[in-house]
Enzyme design. Structure first.
Site, PDB file in Angstrom:
ATOM      1  N   LYS A  60       0.839  -1.210   0.000  1.00 48.13           N
ATOM      2  CA  LYS A  60       0.000   0.000   0.000  1.00 48.13           C
ATOM      3  C   LYS A  60       0.870   1.254   0.000  1.00 48.13           C
ATOM      4  CE  LYS A  60      -1.700   1.535   4.063  1.00 48.13           C
ATOM      5  NZ  LYS A  60      -1.292   2.921   4.411  1.00 48.13           N
ATOM      6  N   ASN A  61       1.878   1.259   0.871  1.00 51.83           N
ATOM      7  CA  ASN A  61       2.651   2.493   1.052  1.00 51.83           C
ATOM      8  C   ASN A  61       3.633   2.757  -0.082  1.00 51.83           C
ATOM      9  OD1 ASN A  61       1.198   2.952   3.288  1.00 51.83           O
ATOM     10  ND2 ASN A  61       2.796   2.379   4.764  1.00 51.83           N
TER      11      ASN A  61
ATOM     12  N   ARG B 243      -5.507   9.910   4.562  1.00 51.88           N
ATOM     13  CA  ARG B 243      -4.567  10.886   5.078  1.00 51.88           C
ATOM     14  C   ARG B 243      -3.402  11.082   4.099  1.00 51.88           C
ATOM     15  NH1 ARG B 243       0.443  12.918   6.601  1.00 51.88           N
ATOM     16  NH2 ARG B 243       0.029  14.457   8.208  1.00 51.88           N
TER      17      ARG B 243
ATOM     18  N   CYS C 204      -5.029  12.634  12.779  1.00 54.50           N
ATOM     19  CA  CYS C 204      -5.753  11.407  12.476  1.00 54.50           C
ATOM     20  C   CYS C 204      -5.660  10.492  13.680  1.00 54.50           C
ATOM     21  CB  CYS C 204      -5.211  10.743  11.225  1.00 54.50           C
ATOM     22  SG  CYS C 204      -3.654   9.934  11.490  1.00 54.50           S
TER      23      CYS C 204
ATOM     24  N   ARG D  52       0.230  14.246  12.957  1.00 55.28           N
ATOM     25  CA  ARG D  52       0.673  14.142  11.567  1.00 55.28           C
ATOM     26  C   ARG D  52       0.709  15.486  10.835  1.00 55.28           C
ATOM     27  NH1 ARG D  52      -1.303   8.457   9.165  1.00 55.28           N
ATOM     28  NH2 ARG D  52       0.724   8.599   8.148  1.00 55.28           N
ATOM     29  N   PRO D  53       1.543  16.396  11.305  1.00 57.91           N
ATOM     30  CA  PRO D  53       1.688  17.689  10.611  1.00 57.91           C
ATOM     31  C   PRO D  53       2.393  17.523   9.264  1.00 57.91           C
ATOM     32  CG  PRO D  53       3.268  17.510  12.413  1.00 57.91           C
ATOM     33  CD  PRO D  53       2.437  16.251  12.450  1.00 57.91           C
ATOM     34  N   ILE D  54       2.398  18.599   8.440  1.00 55.30           N
ATOM     35  CA  ILE D  54       3.063  18.521   7.132  1.00 55.30           C
ATOM     36  C   ILE D  54       4.121  19.620   6.975  1.00 55.30           C
ATOM     37  CG2 ILE D  54       1.227  17.312   5.884  1.00 55.30           C
ATOM     38  CD1 ILE D  54       0.428  20.139   4.802  1.00 55.30           C
ATOM     39  N   ASP D  55       4.591  20.139   8.128  1.00 58.86           N
ATOM     40  CA  ASP D  55       5.578  21.228   8.060  1.00 58.86           C
ATOM     41  C   ASP D  55       6.832  20.821   7.281  1.00 58.86           C
ATOM     42  OD1 ASP D  55       5.793  19.408  10.253  1.00 58.86           O
ATOM     43  OD2 ASP D  55       7.325  20.670  11.165  1.00 58.86           O
ATOM     44  N   LEU D  56       7.265  19.556   7.426  1.00 61.66           N
ATOM     45  CA  LEU D  56       8.492  19.129   6.741  1.00 61.66           C
ATOM     46  C   LEU D  56       8.274  19.066   5.234  1.00 61.66           C
ATOM     47  CD1 LEU D  56       9.604  16.261   9.177  1.00 61.66           C
ATOM     48  CD2 LEU D  56      10.254  18.666   9.205  1.00 61.66           C
TER      49      LEU D  56
ATOM     50  N   ASP E 250       4.634   0.445  11.978  1.00 60.58           N
ATOM     51  CA  ASP E 250       3.436  -0.190  11.426  1.00 60.58           C
ATOM     52  C   ASP E 250       3.287  -1.650  11.864  1.00 60.58           C
ATOM     53  OD1 ASP E 250       2.856   2.151  10.177  1.00 60.58           O
ATOM     54  OD2 ASP E 250       3.539   1.531   8.196  1.00 60.58           O
TER      55      ASP E 250
ATOM     56  N   ILE F 286       7.669   6.994  16.833  1.00 64.12           N
ATOM     57  CA  ILE F 286       7.315   7.657  15.567  1.00 64.12           C
ATOM     58  C   ILE F 286       6.002   8.441  15.682  1.00 64.12           C
ATOM     59  CG2 ILE F 286       6.918   7.344  13.076  1.00 64.12           C
ATOM     60  CD1 ILE F 286       9.734   6.518  13.879  1.00 64.12           C
TER      61      ILE F 286
ATOM     62  N   ARG G 270      -8.528  -0.428   4.540  1.00 64.72           N
ATOM     63  CA  ARG G 270      -7.650   0.575   3.934  1.00 64.72           C
ATOM     64  C   ARG G 270      -6.338  -0.046   3.465  1.00 64.72           C
ATOM     65  NH1 ARG G 270      -5.705   4.049   7.888  1.00 64.72           N
ATOM     66  NH2 ARG G 270      -4.296   4.427   6.186  1.00 64.72           N
TER      67      ARG G 270
HETATM   68  N1  EPU Z   1       6.091  14.498  10.747  1.00 60.78           N
HETATM   69  C1  EPU Z   1       6.143  15.831  11.088  1.00 60.78           C
HETATM   70  N2  EPU Z   1       6.048  16.749  10.087  1.00 60.78           N
HETATM   71  C2  EPU Z   1       5.926  16.396   8.777  1.00 60.78           C
HETATM   72  C3  EPU Z   1       5.888  15.027   8.436  1.00 60.78           C
HETATM   73  C4  EPU Z   1       5.969  14.085   9.450  1.00 60.78           C
HETATM   74  O1  EPU Z   1       6.243  16.186  12.244  1.00 60.78           O
HETATM   75  O2  EPU Z   1       5.858  17.283   7.908  1.00 60.78           O
HETATM   76  C5  EPU Z   1       6.132  13.480  11.821  1.00 60.78           C
HETATM   77  C6  EPU Z   1       4.820  12.683  11.840  1.00 60.78           C
HETATM   78  O3  EPU Z   1       3.809  13.364  12.579  1.00 60.78           O
HETATM   79  C7  EPU Z   1       5.239  11.402  12.477  1.00 60.78           C
HETATM   80  C8  EPU Z   1       6.674  11.211  11.962  1.00 60.78           C
HETATM   81  O4  EPU Z   1       7.107  12.503  11.527  1.00 60.78           O
HETATM   82  O5  EPU Z   1       5.233  11.542  13.864  1.00 60.78           O
HETATM   83  C9  EPU Z   1       6.790  10.220  10.830  1.00 60.78           C
HETATM   84  O6  EPU Z   1       6.063  10.658   9.713  1.00 60.78           O
HETATM   85  P1  EPU Z   1       6.420  10.263   8.201  1.00 60.78           P
HETATM   86  O7  EPU Z   1       6.255  11.493   7.375  1.00 60.78           O
HETATM   87  O8  EPU Z   1       7.722   9.534   8.142  1.00 60.78           O
HETATM   88  O9  EPU Z   1       5.259   9.232   7.879  1.00 60.78           O
HETATM   89  P2  EPU Z   1       4.128   9.337   6.791  1.00 60.78           P
HETATM   90  O10 EPU Z   1       4.724   9.603   5.446  1.00 60.78           O
HETATM   91  O11 EPU Z   1       3.042  10.206   7.261  1.00 60.78           O
HETATM   92  C10 EPU Z   1       4.346   6.793   6.225  1.00 60.78           C
HETATM   93  C11 EPU Z   1       3.385   5.630   6.106  1.00 60.78           C
HETATM   94  C12 EPU Z   1       2.898   5.252   7.488  1.00 60.78           C
HETATM   95  C13 EPU Z   1       4.112   4.853   8.322  1.00 60.78           C
HETATM   96  C14 EPU Z   1       5.121   6.008   8.366  1.00 60.78           C
HETATM   97  C15 EPU Z   1       6.393   5.662   9.106  1.00 60.78           C
HETATM   98  C16 EPU Z   1       2.365   5.949   3.946  1.00 60.78           C
HETATM   99  C17 EPU Z   1       1.158   6.253   3.163  1.00 60.78           C
HETATM  100  N3  EPU Z   1       2.261   6.025   5.274  1.00 60.78           N
HETATM  101  O12 EPU Z   1       3.606   7.840   6.812  1.00 60.78           O
HETATM  102  O13 EPU Z   1       2.058   4.121   7.315  1.00 60.78           O
HETATM  103  O14 EPU Z   1       3.704   4.535   9.629  1.00 60.78           O
HETATM  104  O15 EPU Z   1       5.459   6.390   7.013  1.00 60.78           O
HETATM  105  O16 EPU Z   1       6.987   4.554   8.544  1.00 60.78           O
HETATM  106  O17 EPU Z   1       3.396   5.615   3.392  1.00 60.78           O
HETATM  107  C18 EPU Z   1       0.222   2.723   7.764  1.00 60.78           C
HETATM  108  O18 EPU Z   1       0.465   2.156   6.681  1.00 60.78           O
HETATM  109  O19 EPU Z   1      -0.592   2.271   8.606  1.00 60.78           O
HETATM  110  C19 EPU Z   1       0.925   3.970   8.082  1.00 60.78           C
HETATM  111  C20 EPU Z   1       0.516   4.796   9.029  1.00 60.78           C
END
Ligand code: EPU
Length: 422
Positions: free
Chosen positions: A22-23, A92, A116, A121-125, A306, A328, A398
């Site tokens: 999925k990811n 998400r 969520c 899960r912010p998107i600042d990065l 995960d 995480i 999902r």
């Molecule tokens: N984070 C920030 N700011 C950002 C982005 C992330 O603070 O701009 C924080 C997040 O809040 C979190 C941490 O950094 O605490 C990790 O986030 P990351 O961006 O690495 O994860 P993601 O891209 O949101 C993907 C997978 C998740 C998986 C994580 C970690 C997808 C669609 N989702 O999420 O998968 O847990 O990487 O490996 O690829 C799942 O499949 O159930 C799932 C949640």
């Protein structure tokens, strides 16, 4: 409303072919909108999230259709850079379309994903990485309005944390930017390698995927591609844990064992015998599992967040005490109260869970609070004495393709029922 009903105590035995990841599929579906060509994505799992991604693709003017286990995306005439709130809310990870739309149109308008069930899960990065490539973002009434006034340009992006999504969004933009991009402290997850392999197949030159420094030379011209989505490493671990808690024996085909390096030692520490042969993984579980000491979730190649919930189910029925530290996500122990209902001995202090194994869980009515928690509760149901009913299984749908069907192939007594009550 649907539920999964599991009659526990049956030893799992048999073989399975794993679904595509999925990811990996989600960012590659977004990437297919970037190329302007036809992409045939084989082993693209049929899930609520991939269906939602296909709806977004169609909304922006791409053709996206399923043909067996493949999804075919034609993106030669996209027409829309706005994604309505309702479509964004369906999953998400729709934030991954931000990079795709900016790459293709130089602009994008969509709603911020917000928090969520597993954390803020912010998107600042994502936004600061994209800003380095020339993206300007304004927030208006909960909508992100992004544009690229002077075109996308290559840059050196240093991520403060190796975020998977921020690395993917940067790649999506960098393949159409002017000049080279270097991503430092990039996420090293195998799904990043898969996205890079897809783009390289289409004509980009991405080097270093899977390490912390990724260099992107944009594509001069994209080409059509047939591409196999990698196997789902989290589902592999989930099926192995289901076999482990039922003293079972399973063989997973197309399991990509090289990506299971962070989890296979966990099964061995728990007393399972694990064999890898080519692309297959075979697991034989003992009568009673052993506790595994300390598990700390970390970015890849660390222990995956995960898989934390399903690993905790193994610990819950092991001999001895295990400790889990979740680093995480803030809110990823929501399976704990449900496991407690099934007789598990677990105490949580902030991001630490201490699990004292019990000889047997008992069936109960429990609620899936998110995808991985839901899969873990099904696993717990397989190990428990009596009947377990798991509600809110839309979360499971999902990410787990034909979950109950695949578990039944291994001998599990599990069925999906329709009910009026939760
Ligand atoms: N984070 C920030 N700011 C950002 C982005 C992330 O603070 O701009 C924080 C997040 O809040 C979190 C941490 O950094 O605490 C990790 O986030 P990351 O961006 O690495 O994860 P993601 O891209 O949101 C993907 C997978 C998740 C998986 C994580 C970690 C997808 C669609 N989702 O999420 O998968 O847990 O990487 O490996 O690829 C799942 O499949 O159930 C799932 C949640």
């Amino acid at each position: 409303m649907e539920k999964l009903v599991i009659e526990g105590g049956v030893r799992l035995e048999g073989e399975l072919e794993l679904q595509g990841s999925k990811n990996s599929a989600l960012p590659i579906l977004a990437a297919a909108a970037v190329t302007g060509e036809t992409s045939i994505l084989k082993h693209c799992p049929q899930l609520r999230d991939t269906d939602a991604a296909m709806r977004i693709l169609r909304h922006v003017g791409c053709e996206a259709e399923r043909a067996g286990n493949a999804v075919i995306v034609r993106s030669d005439a996209p027409k829309q850079w706005e994604i309505p709130d309702a479509l964004m809310r369906e999953m998400r990870s729709s934030i991954i379309f931000l990079g795709a739309l900016l790459s293709r149109f130089g602009r994008a308008e969509l709603s911020a994903p917000g928090g969520c069930d597993i954390g803020l899960r912010p998107i600042d990065l994502h936004l600061s990485a994209l800003a380095s490539l020339g993206v300007r973002t304004e927030e208006r009434c909960g909508r992100l309005c992004c544009s690229v006034p002077n075109g996308l340009h290559g840059a050196t992006v240093t991520l403060p944390f190796p975020s998977v999504g921020a690395t993917e969004n940067t790649l999506l933009c960098a393949v159409r930017a002017k000049g080279e991009t270097v991503i430092r402290n990039a996420a090293r997850e195998p799904e990043i390698c898969d996205l890079a392999a897809f783009f390289n197949g289409c004509g980009a030159k991405i080097r270093g995927a899977g390490t912390d420094t990724v260099t992107v030379e944009p594509a001069e011209r994209f080409r059509a591609l047939e591409f196999p989505i990698m196997p789902d490493r989290i589902m592999a671990a989930t099926f192995l844990s289901a076999a482990a808690v039922t003293a079972g024996t399973v063989c997973l085909h197309r399991a990509a064992p090289q990506y299971l390096v962070p989890v296979l030692p966990y099964f061995e520490q728990a007393g399972c015998v694990v064999r890898v042969q080519d692309d297959d993984v075979l697991l034989h579980a003992p009568h009673r599992l052993q506790s595994t000491g300390l598990v700390r979730t970390m970015p890849y190649p660390g222990f995956p967040t995960d898989f934390q919930a399903s690993a905790m189910v193994m610990a819950a029925v092991s001999q001895g005490t295990s400790v889990f530290v979740e680093t995480i996500f803030e809110n990823r122990f929501r399976h704990v109260p449900e496991l407690q209902r099934m007789g598990a001995h677990i105490t949580v202090h902030n991001s630490v869970a201490v699990v004292e194994g019990v000889p047997q869980l008992c069936g109960a009515c429990v609620r899936a609070t998110d995808l991985r928690a839901g899969a873990a509760l099904v696993t717990a149901g397989l190990a428990a004495q009596g009947v377990t009913q798991v509600s809110c299984i839309e979360h499971i749908d999902r990410g787990c393709e034909r979950f109950e069907h695949n578990l039944s192939l291994l001998g599990a007594r599990i069925e999906r029922i329709e009910t009026d009550t939760e």
